[in-house]
Design a protein around this motif. Structure first.
Motif, mmCIF file in Angstrom:
data_model
loop_
_atom_site.group_PDB
_atom_site.id
_atom_site.type_symbol
_atom_site.label_atom_id
_atom_site.label_comp_id
_atom_site.label_asym_id
_atom_site.label_seq_id
_atom_site.Cartn_x
_atom_site.Cartn_y
_atom_site.Cartn_z
ATOM 1 N N GLY A 13 -3.979 -1.451 8.971
ATOM 2 C CA GLY A 13 -4.937 -0.486 9.163
ATOM 3 C C GLY A 13 -4.478 0.198 7.445
ATOM 4 O O GLY A 13 -5.371 0.090 6.594
ATOM 5 N N VAL A 14 -3.190 0.490 7.685
ATOM 6 C CA VAL A 14 -2.480 1.748 5.842
ATOM 7 C C VAL A 14 -2.810 0.130 5.287
ATOM 8 O O VAL A 14 -3.336 0.270 3.894
ATOM 9 C CB VAL A 14 -1.570 1.367 6.383
ATOM 10 C CG1 VAL A 14 -0.842 1.726 5.153
ATOM 11 C CG2 VAL A 14 -1.114 2.823 6.677
ATOM 12 N N PHE A 20 -8.721 -1.177 0.218
ATOM 13 C CA PHE A 20 -9.686 -1.194 -0.209
ATOM 14 C C PHE A 20 -9.861 0.508 -1.959
ATOM 15 O O PHE A 20 -10.774 -0.602 -2.363
ATOM 16 C CB PHE A 20 -10.364 0.289 1.200
ATOM 17 C CG PHE A 20 -11.566 1.092 1.245
ATOM 18 C CD1 PHE A 20 -12.958 0.137 0.659
ATOM 19 C CD2 PHE A 20 -11.137 2.410 0.924
ATOM 20 C CE1 PHE A 20 -13.823 1.276 0.078
ATOM 21 C CE2 PHE A 20 -12.411 3.280 0.586
ATOM 22 C CZ PHE A 20 -13.572 2.288 0.032
ATOM 23 N N CYS A 21 -9.167 0.481 -1.675
ATOM 24 C CA CYS A 21 -8.520 1.866 -2.273
ATOM 25 C C CYS A 21 -8.048 1.398 -3.768
ATOM 26 O O CYS A 21 -9.083 1.875 -4.697
ATOM 27 C CB CYS A 21 -7.152 2.693 -2.432
ATOM 28 S SG CYS A 21 -7.620 3.592 -0.747
ATOM 29 N N PRO A 47 -0.657 6.943 3.015
ATOM 30 C CA PRO A 47 -1.868 6.394 2.067
ATOM 31 C C PRO A 47 -2.112 7.890 1.774
ATOM 32 O O PRO A 47 -3.543 7.778 1.110
ATOM 33 C CB PRO A 47 -2.750 6.350 3.754
ATOM 34 C CG PRO A 47 -1.839 7.465 4.998
ATOM 35 C CD PRO A 47 -0.511 7.140 3.957
ATOM 36 N N LEU A 48 -1.335 8.269 0.951
ATOM 37 C CA LEU A 48 -1.331 10.238 1.137
ATOM 38 C C LEU A 48 -2.437 10.085 -0.552
ATOM 39 O O LEU A 48 -3.490 10.327 -1.156
ATOM 40 C CB LEU A 48 -0.191 11.158 0.598
ATOM 41 C CG LEU A 48 -0.915 12.312 -0.367
ATOM 42 C CD1 LEU A 48 -1.448 13.476 1.045
ATOM 43 C CD2 LEU A 48 0.035 13.135 -0.078
ATOM 44 N N GLY B 189 3.035 13.327 8.179
ATOM 45 C CA GLY B 189 3.383 14.050 9.178
ATOM 46 C C GLY B 189 3.617 11.856 9.690
ATOM 47 O O GLY B 189 4.960 11.809 10.273
ATOM 48 N N VAL B 190 2.548 11.520 10.447
ATOM 49 C CA VAL B 190 3.213 10.218 10.989
ATOM 50 C C VAL B 190 3.942 9.320 9.669
ATOM 51 O O VAL B 190 4.729 8.446 10.080
ATOM 52 C CB VAL B 190 1.183 9.325 10.521
ATOM 53 C CG1 VAL B 190 1.935 7.759 10.639
ATOM 54 C CG2 VAL B 190 0.319 10.033 12.126
#
Lengths: 393, 251
Positions: A13-14, A20-21, A47-48, B189-190
């Motif tokens: 997912g990440v 995608f980004c 993913p930030l 956090g994750v």
């Protein structure tokens, strides 16, 4: 082993989010940072970084080489710009010293829609300039550009004073409901003129007729009171340029009268740009007027110039019925261009003439020759509303 | 009346400060009692079942407080901060402020620092009550660890406030700002739990969120220095980014 298997969907997912980004960075204009930096941010902080890019860094979708204000790419259909009609300007209207506001070929586009289309105007210092136009004409957009809240697509809009000397009153002022009126005006004073006289706050409230409500919270204010409060907050910094967007729109007749008197009292003081739908107000307090329609300036000059230039000379003749013989007789006179009875059957005949001189010399005799009983004769003075409707039709 | 006082009045008159302090105070007051009497409470609920729990340590109480502070407390704090930093959420007020304050940073700083200070104060009040309850019911806690952990927790809230400033400058409402901030904080956090406490993980500001529980149990305060540094640098960067985004945004 189990933990590792459970992490697979998370990692997938990440990774998908990162891809995608990166695709979005390629497809869109980047805001605030160059694209390459956004790529590094996304890769360095998963993913930030991607969330940050999608929230604040993603700009408009790239469309070939076309950019804001730029030329369309080869082969792309150019944006159709309707032909701009010539702006009516009475002779000598723009003469004078350095204007307070100078707008040159100002265009503001939202996608393919031109909210302002090559608008040029100059507002002399100390004048009260009325900006009129139907809904969607571009009045608020022009105010926003002058206030620095919107950027022009092309052209320039310059004020001859520093930004803190420009005060803006939006059409529906609204303030934090837990602030009192005095606190709102005091905050406005502190932000615009912190070294000024603290008594200016009370004076501005008094000028707006809010002394009695100064310590009430604005959450309980009516729309009219908020409008007055907005006006007080606008006036308190002793601005040199006032941008007023529909300042009378929410006021009762008495409040409207007070605001008009207030604006009229500015004559020779701060320059005022007064946007309004209420043409009577503009006619009453403004010495200059601009007419906007569909983002284009149709007229820029004095109110008198607009009224005189718009109307062919005409007279209203009231006779005892029947009026038909009068209409027929006047229609036969060489210098009468048209004569018609008003449809309400009141016996009023509107006579459009070639020139005022002809009418003043011959109208009385022409009427006497008809043998009708004449009640009154008066010039048909056009008002701003009829001229406005004619211009914006 | 200054922009700082405006933000203070926002906290006080909307009772957001009371709500914020109440949440942390509640967890600070209940955590020592719940953990000290956990066995009795479970036994009372379970009827005939006898529950035997290991003796409660002071670090357990601070761990419980930290857990709640990082969930409900953080949610309330983010809502309070987003209410202040979503500058353009109310267009007319935004016009009022932005036409009078030409430097967005000047406008944004009080909107970040006042809620951050309020959050830090509320968190500290909760820690103080937890500490008092722990000393009374469980036993003395490591004072140095508690103080260092409190400072880390307060720094984390300041970082989160800066995060809301960056999102609030772009997103159209306070709710959207809060949602984006919470999602980012959760993602951090994750990431922190995956990365661990070494390498990149040591530098993640989200490490500070759990520092109180660790330090009250005897953890190494020096290990949080990288996270403190990155929280300060990234937080300042987020505020500057927010100011820049706000300046570029049309009303």
């Amino acid at each position: 082993m189990r933990t590792g298997a459970a992490l697979v969907p998370l990692v997938a997912g990440v990774v998908a989010f990162e891809v995608f980004c990166l695709v979005e960075i390629r497809r869109h204009e980047a805001r605030h940072l160059p694209k390459v930096v956004w790529v590094l941010v996304c890769l360095a902080s998963v993913p930030l970084g991607g969330i940050l890019y999608l929230s604040v860094g993603r700009g408009e979708r790239t469309r070939g080489a076309e950019g804001e204000g730029g030329a369309p790419p080869d082969g792309a259909a150019p944006v159709r710009v309707p032909a701009t009609p010539a702006v009516r300007r009475p002779a000598g209207a723009a003469a004078g010293a350095e204007p307070m506001v100078a707008v040159t070929s100002l265009t503001k586009r939202y996608g393919d829609h031109a909210a302002l289309d090559a608008v040029s105007l100059a507002i002399p210092r100390g004048s009260v300039y009325g900006l009129v136009g139907p809904n969607g004409a571009g009045k608020t957009t022009l105010l926003g550009v002058l206030a620095g809240l919107r950027r022009p697509t092309s052209g320039t809009a310059a004020c001859a004073v520093e930004p803190r000397r420009v005060a803006v009153l939006p059409d529906t002022p609204h303030f934090e409901p837990w602030l009192t009126a005095r606190e709102v005006v005091e905050l406005a004073r502190q932000l615009t003129d912190p070294t000024g006289d603290p008594a200016a706050t009370a004076a501005a409230l008094a000028r707006a007729g809010l002394t009695g409500a100064a310590d009430r919270r604005t959450g309980g204010f009516s729309r009219g009171m908020l409008q007055r409060l907005g006006l007080a907050a606008t006036l308190v910094g002793d601005p040199e340029l006032l941008l007023l967007d529909e300042p009378c729109s929410a006021l009762d007749p008495a409040g409207r009268r007070e605001v008009l008197d207030l604006v009229a009292s500015f004559a020779g003081g701060p320059t005022v740009l007064f946007c309004s739908h209420i043409l009577d107000d503009v006619q009453e307090v403004c010495d200059r007027v601009g007419v906007l329609r569909d983002g284009r300036l149709l007229y820029d000059g004095t109110v008198e110039g607009l009224l005189v230039g718009a109307a062919a000379p005409a007279y209203l003749v009231r006779v005892r019925p029947p009026a038909a013989p009068v209409v027929a007789a006047l229609a036969a006179v060489p210098w009468v261009e048209a004569a018609a009875e008003e449809e309400d059957g009141s016996g009023v005949v509107r006579v459009r003439v070639r020139s005022v001189e002809d009418a003043e010399a011959g109208l009385a005799a022409a009427l006497a020759a008809t043998g009708s009983r004449v009640v009154s004769v008066e010039p048909d003075r056009p008002d701003l509303e009829s001229v406005f409707l004619e211009l914006t039709r | 009346m200054s922009l700082w006082r405006l933000e203070w009045l926002r906290l006080v008159r909307t009772r957001r400060l009371v709500g914020l302090v109440a949440v942390y105070l509640f967890f600070g007051a209940t955590e020592p009692v719940l953990l000290r009497y956990a066995g009795e409470i479970m036994g009372w609920i379970g009827g005939d079942i006898t529950v035997v729990l290991p003796p409660t340590r002071p670090a357990d109480v601070f761990g419980g407080y930290t857990g709640n502070a990082n969930q409900i407390g953080l949610l309330v704090f983010v809502l309070v901060a987003a209410g202040a930093t979503a500058v353009d959420a109310q267009r007319e007020m935004a016009v009022f402020l932005r036409t009078r304050v030409r430097a967005p940073r000047r406008l944004l700083l009080p909107k970040v620092l006042v809620p951050a200070a309020a959050g830090a104060a509320a968190f500290t009040v909760g820690v103080a009550v937890t500490w008092w309850g722990t000393a009374w019911l469980v036993g003395p806690a490591d004072a140095g660890g508690v103080l260092a952990g409190t400072a880390c927790g307060a720094a984390y809230l300041a970082f989160v406030a800066a995060l809301t400033a960056a999102f609030g400058a772009r997103l159209p409402s306070a709710v959207a700002t809060a949602a984006a901030t919470l999602a980012s904080a959760a993602a951090l956090g994750v990431l922190g739990s995956v990365a661990g406490a070494r390498g990149v993980g040591a530098w993640l500001p989200s490490r500070l969120a759990g520092a109180l529980a660790d330090l009250a149990g005897g953890g190494d305060a020096a290990s949080y220095v990288p996270a403190l540094l990155s929280a300060a640098v990234v937080g300042a960067g987020l505020v500057m980014l927010g100011a820049r985004v706000s300046a570029g945004r049309e009303l």
